[in-house]
Design a protein around this motif. Structure first.
Motif, mmCIF file in Angstrom:
data_model
loop_
_atom_site.group_PDB
_atom_site.id
_atom_site.type_symbol
_atom_site.label_atom_id
_atom_site.label_comp_id
_atom_site.label_asym_id
_atom_site.label_seq_id
_atom_site.Cartn_x
_atom_site.Cartn_y
_atom_site.Cartn_z
ATOM 1 N N ASP A 231 0.858 -1.190 0.000
ATOM 2 C CA ASP A 231 0.000 0.000 0.000
ATOM 3 C C ASP A 231 0.886 1.229 0.000
ATOM 4 O O ASP A 231 1.508 1.572 1.012
ATOM 5 N N LYS A 232 0.968 1.893 -1.145
ATOM 6 C CA LYS A 232 1.866 3.051 -1.271
ATOM 7 C C LYS A 232 1.438 4.209 -0.381
ATOM 8 O O LYS A 232 2.242 5.070 -0.042
ATOM 9 N N ASP A 233 0.170 4.208 0.047
ATOM 10 C CA ASP A 233 -0.308 5.289 0.911
ATOM 11 C C ASP A 233 -0.052 5.003 2.397
ATOM 12 O O ASP A 233 -0.253 5.875 3.239
ATOM 13 N N HIS A 234 0.367 3.786 2.702
ATOM 14 C CA HIS A 234 0.631 3.419 4.087
ATOM 15 C C HIS A 234 2.029 3.859 4.478
ATOM 16 O O HIS A 234 2.946 3.894 3.645
ATOM 17 N N ALA A 235 2.203 4.203 5.743
ATOM 18 C CA ALA A 235 3.485 4.742 6.211
ATOM 19 C C ALA A 235 4.644 3.793 5.924
ATOM 20 O O ALA A 235 5.742 4.234 5.569
ATOM 21 N N ASN A 236 4.426 2.492 6.063
ATOM 22 C CA ASN A 236 5.493 1.515 5.842
ATOM 23 C C ASN A 236 5.456 0.902 4.438
ATOM 24 O O ASN A 236 6.219 -0.010 4.146
ATOM 25 N N GLY A 237 4.564 1.406 3.623
ATOM 26 C CA GLY A 237 4.468 0.878 2.267
ATOM 27 C C GLY A 237 3.699 -0.416 2.166
ATOM 28 O O GLY A 237 3.544 -0.975 1.076
ATOM 29 N N GLU A 238 3.195 -0.929 3.291
ATOM 30 C CA GLU A 238 2.392 -2.148 3.288
ATOM 31 C C GLU A 238 1.452 -2.134 4.492
ATOM 32 O O GLU A 238 1.712 -1.471 5.496
ATOM 33 N N LYS A 239 0.379 -2.876 4.366
ATOM 34 C CA LYS A 239 -0.650 -2.916 5.412
ATOM 35 C C LYS A 239 -0.800 -4.343 5.918
ATOM 36 O O LYS A 239 -0.817 -5.306 5.135
ATOM 37 N N PHE A 240 -0.911 -4.486 7.234
ATOM 38 C CA PHE A 240 -1.144 -5.788 7.847
ATOM 39 C C PHE A 240 -2.522 -6.305 7.447
ATOM 40 O O PHE A 240 -3.526 -5.604 7.598
ATOM 41 N N VAL A 241 -2.585 -7.541 6.946
ATOM 42 C CA VAL A 241 -3.843 -8.149 6.524
ATOM 43 C C VAL A 241 -4.342 -9.150 7.569
ATOM 44 O O VAL A 241 -5.494 -9.093 7.998
ATOM 45 N N ALA A 242 -3.455 -10.053 7.983
ATOM 46 C CA ALA A 242 -3.815 -11.052 8.991
ATOM 47 C C ALA A 242 -2.539 -11.714 9.482
ATOM 48 O O ALA A 242 -1.530 -11.766 8.767
ATOM 49 N N GLY A 243 -2.599 -12.247 10.694
ATOM 50 C CA GLY A 243 -1.466 -12.973 11.261
ATOM 51 C C GLY A 243 -1.931 -14.213 11.976
ATOM 52 O O GLY A 243 -3.098 -14.332 12.362
ATOM 53 N N MET A 244 -1.011 -15.154 12.133
ATOM 54 C CA MET A 244 -1.380 -16.410 12.771
ATOM 55 C C MET A 244 -0.203 -16.966 13.564
ATOM 56 O O MET A 244 0.948 -16.852 13.162
ATOM 57 N N MET A 245 -0.540 -17.532 14.720
ATOM 58 C CA MET A 245 0.406 -18.300 15.525
ATOM 59 C C MET A 245 0.058 -19.768 15.355
ATOM 60 O O MET A 245 -1.103 -20.170 15.513
ATOM 61 N N LEU A 246 1.062 -20.581 15.018
ATOM 62 C CA LEU A 246 0.848 -21.980 14.699
ATOM 63 C C LEU A 246 1.710 -22.870 15.576
ATOM 64 O O LEU A 246 2.839 -22.511 15.920
ATOM 65 N N GLU A 264 -9.569 -6.060 10.824
ATOM 66 C CA GLU A 264 -10.998 -5.858 10.618
ATOM 67 C C GLU A 264 -11.303 -4.648 9.746
ATOM 68 O O GLU A 264 -12.445 -4.466 9.307
ATOM 69 N N GLU A 265 -10.295 -3.826 9.467
ATOM 70 C CA GLU A 265 -10.515 -2.633 8.661
ATOM 71 C C GLU A 265 -10.482 -2.930 7.165
ATOM 72 O O GLU A 265 -10.908 -2.096 6.357
ATOM 73 N N ILE A 266 -9.982 -4.088 6.782
ATOM 74 C CA ILE A 266 -9.895 -4.441 5.364
ATOM 75 C C ILE A 266 -11.250 -4.927 4.874
ATOM 76 O O ILE A 266 -11.811 -5.896 5.401
ATOM 77 N N ARG A 267 -11.784 -4.250 3.874
ATOM 78 C CA ARG A 267 -13.105 -4.567 3.330
ATOM 79 C C ARG A 267 -13.046 -5.073 1.893
ATOM 80 O O ARG A 267 -14.040 -5.587 1.368
ATOM 81 N N GLU A 268 -11.895 -4.920 1.241
ATOM 82 C CA GLU A 268 -11.802 -5.265 -0.181
ATOM 83 C C GLU A 268 -11.913 -6.774 -0.427
ATOM 84 O O GLU A 268 -12.346 -7.209 -1.496
ATOM 85 N N PHE A 269 -11.509 -7.569 0.563
ATOM 86 C CA PHE A 269 -11.572 -9.034 0.459
ATOM 87 C C PHE A 269 -11.600 -9.590 1.875
ATOM 88 O O PHE A 269 -11.536 -8.830 2.843
ATOM 89 N N GLN A 270 -11.700 -10.905 1.995
ATOM 90 C CA GLN A 270 -11.807 -11.527 3.314
ATOM 91 C C GLN A 270 -10.408 -11.960 3.799
ATOM 92 O O GLN A 270 -9.863 -12.976 3.333
ATOM 93 N N PRO A 271 -9.828 -11.247 4.749
ATOM 94 C CA PRO A 271 -8.463 -11.560 5.195
ATOM 95 C C PRO A 271 -8.313 -12.963 5.775
ATOM 96 O O PRO A 271 -7.294 -13.623 5.559
ATOM 97 N N THR A 272 -9.331 -13.423 6.523
ATOM 98 C CA THR A 272 -9.208 -14.718 7.198
ATOM 99 C C THR A 272 -9.093 -15.856 6.197
ATOM 100 O O THR A 272 -8.262 -16.758 6.344
ATOM 101 N N THR A 273 -9.914 -15.825 5.153
ATOM 102 C CA THR A 273 -9.850 -16.868 4.129
ATOM 103 C C THR A 273 -8.499 -16.856 3.437
ATOM 104 O O THR A 273 -7.873 -17.906 3.240
ATOM 105 N N ALA A 274 -8.031 -15.677 3.077
ATOM 106 C CA ALA A 274 -6.737 -15.571 2.406
ATOM 107 C C ALA A 274 -5.621 -16.118 3.279
ATOM 108 O O ALA A 274 -4.705 -16.810 2.804
ATOM 109 N N MET A 275 -5.687 -15.841 4.577
ATOM 110 C CA MET A 275 -4.643 -16.296 5.490
ATOM 111 C C MET A 275 -4.658 -17.806 5.637
ATOM 112 O O MET A 275 -3.605 -18.466 5.564
#
Length: 332
Positions: A231-246, A264-275
């Motif tokens: 995400d070029k508009d994000h301060a770090n150039g990328e946005k957290f989508v989802a994380g997991m501990m396994l 929970e702020e991501i609305r463009e797609f479903q982060p949980t499914t992608a993860m």
């Protein structure tokens, strides 16, 4: 007849060797290197082992509550009993449980046990379940879920059509799946805590405890993965989508999803499914045979979160059980 060894720190190496190398149903969750991450004072430890002529035959990790209930174990998904490979016969398991109860009668009124589920046991759990039932324990169950993975087969193929469509939508975005660094863990933990307002649950571990598990206690069994979106508009150039501990249960070649934290702020797609698709793909590539999802229950198994379980089913999961055995009155 077996002799009782109340747990003491000088028994730690012996305890862990038995759980990991000599038992039929021990996992790293029942080792002292894992259980001892709990700070002193959180629980009143009341663990013990049974011994026969110098040989450990069973381990019972457990804590004692102020109400006089012995729980195996409140600080772990699974507790005991953990049974020796050489003593896992009907007669011996019956004697083990008789001896354990005679010992427990001396200081507690009731017992709750959470034995290792069949998914993580090296031998069938039917024998232990039978003995507990016929010693008067009440059985309760939690509904868990598991996917079977095959080398060379994309786990996406086992998903329902709708799920596959949802996942493919996420592929229209510039996503990167990778291992989380220590510096990225606080972002993961922040989103994990955000789930409390939605589901009323808090993570069992603190951020500091997660780092301790990663670098000290279970470095070989724990993994942290995250999905990021450029995400070029994000301060770090990328946005957290989802994380997991396994967790990796190596004796039975199972990878388990302990925590998942979507943005929970991501609305463009479903982060949980992608993860989930990404972690299952990695597991299949690693030669893992089963992917465990954890339970979909509240209230000690009494209430099923049906939408959550249906979501897991849409990704190819099948039901499995975690069992809880309770006896309300030991005196006699």
């Amino acid at each position: 007849m077996f002799s009782v060894l109340p747990y003491d720190s000088h028994l730690e190496a012996r305890w862990d060797r038995f759980v990991m190398s000599e038992s039929v149903n021990g996992t790293f969750l029942q080792t002292r290197r894992f259980l001892n991450y709990h700070p002193q004072g959180r629980f009143k430890d009341a663990s013990f082992m049974l011994e026969s002529s110098g040989t450990i035959v069973a381990a019972f990790p457990g804590i004692l509550t102020d109400a006089g209930q012995w729980i195996s174990h409140q600080g772990s998904t699974f507790g005991g009993p953990v049974i020796s490979r050489n003593f896992y016969t009907a007669e011996r398991v019956m004697h083990i449980m008789e001896c354990a109860e005679n010992y427990l009668k001396g200081f507690c009124r009731s017992v709750k046990m959470r034995p290792t589920s069949s998914l993580f046991s090296q031998e069938p759990t039917a024998l232990l379940e039978y003995v507990l039932e016929h010693r008067g324990y009440t059985r309760n169950s939690e509904l868990s879920a598991v996917c079977t993975l095959e080398a060379g087969k994309d786990p996406l193929e086992n998903c329902e059509k709708t799920c596959r469509s949802v996942f493919r939508k996420s592929q229209n975005f510039n996503l990167e799946y990778r291992e989380m660094t220590d510096a990225e863990l606080p972002e993961f933990y922040r989103h994990l805590n955000n789930l409390e307002s939605k589901f009323g649950t808090k993570p069992v571990h603190t951020l500091e405890e997660l780092l301790d598990l990663r670098h000290n206690r279970i470095a070989d069994e724990v993994k942290f993965r995250a999905l990021w979106m450029r995400d070029k508009d994000h301060a770090n150039g990328e946005k957290f989508v989802a994380g997991m501990m396994l967790f990796d249960f190596k004796q039975t070649n199972v990878r388990h999803a302990q925590y998942i934290a979507p943005n929970e702020e991501i609305r463009e797609f479903q982060p949980t499914t992608a993860m989930y698709i990404n972690v299952m793909r990695e597991a299949a590539q690693d030669g893992i045979s089963k992917f465990s999802w954890g339970t979909s229950n509240g209230m000690a198994g009494g209430a099923l979160n049906l939408p959550l379980f249906k979501f897991k089913e849409s990704l190819g999961a099948k039901p499995s059980l975690n069992l809880i055995y309770s006896k309300e009155e030991l005196l006699g």
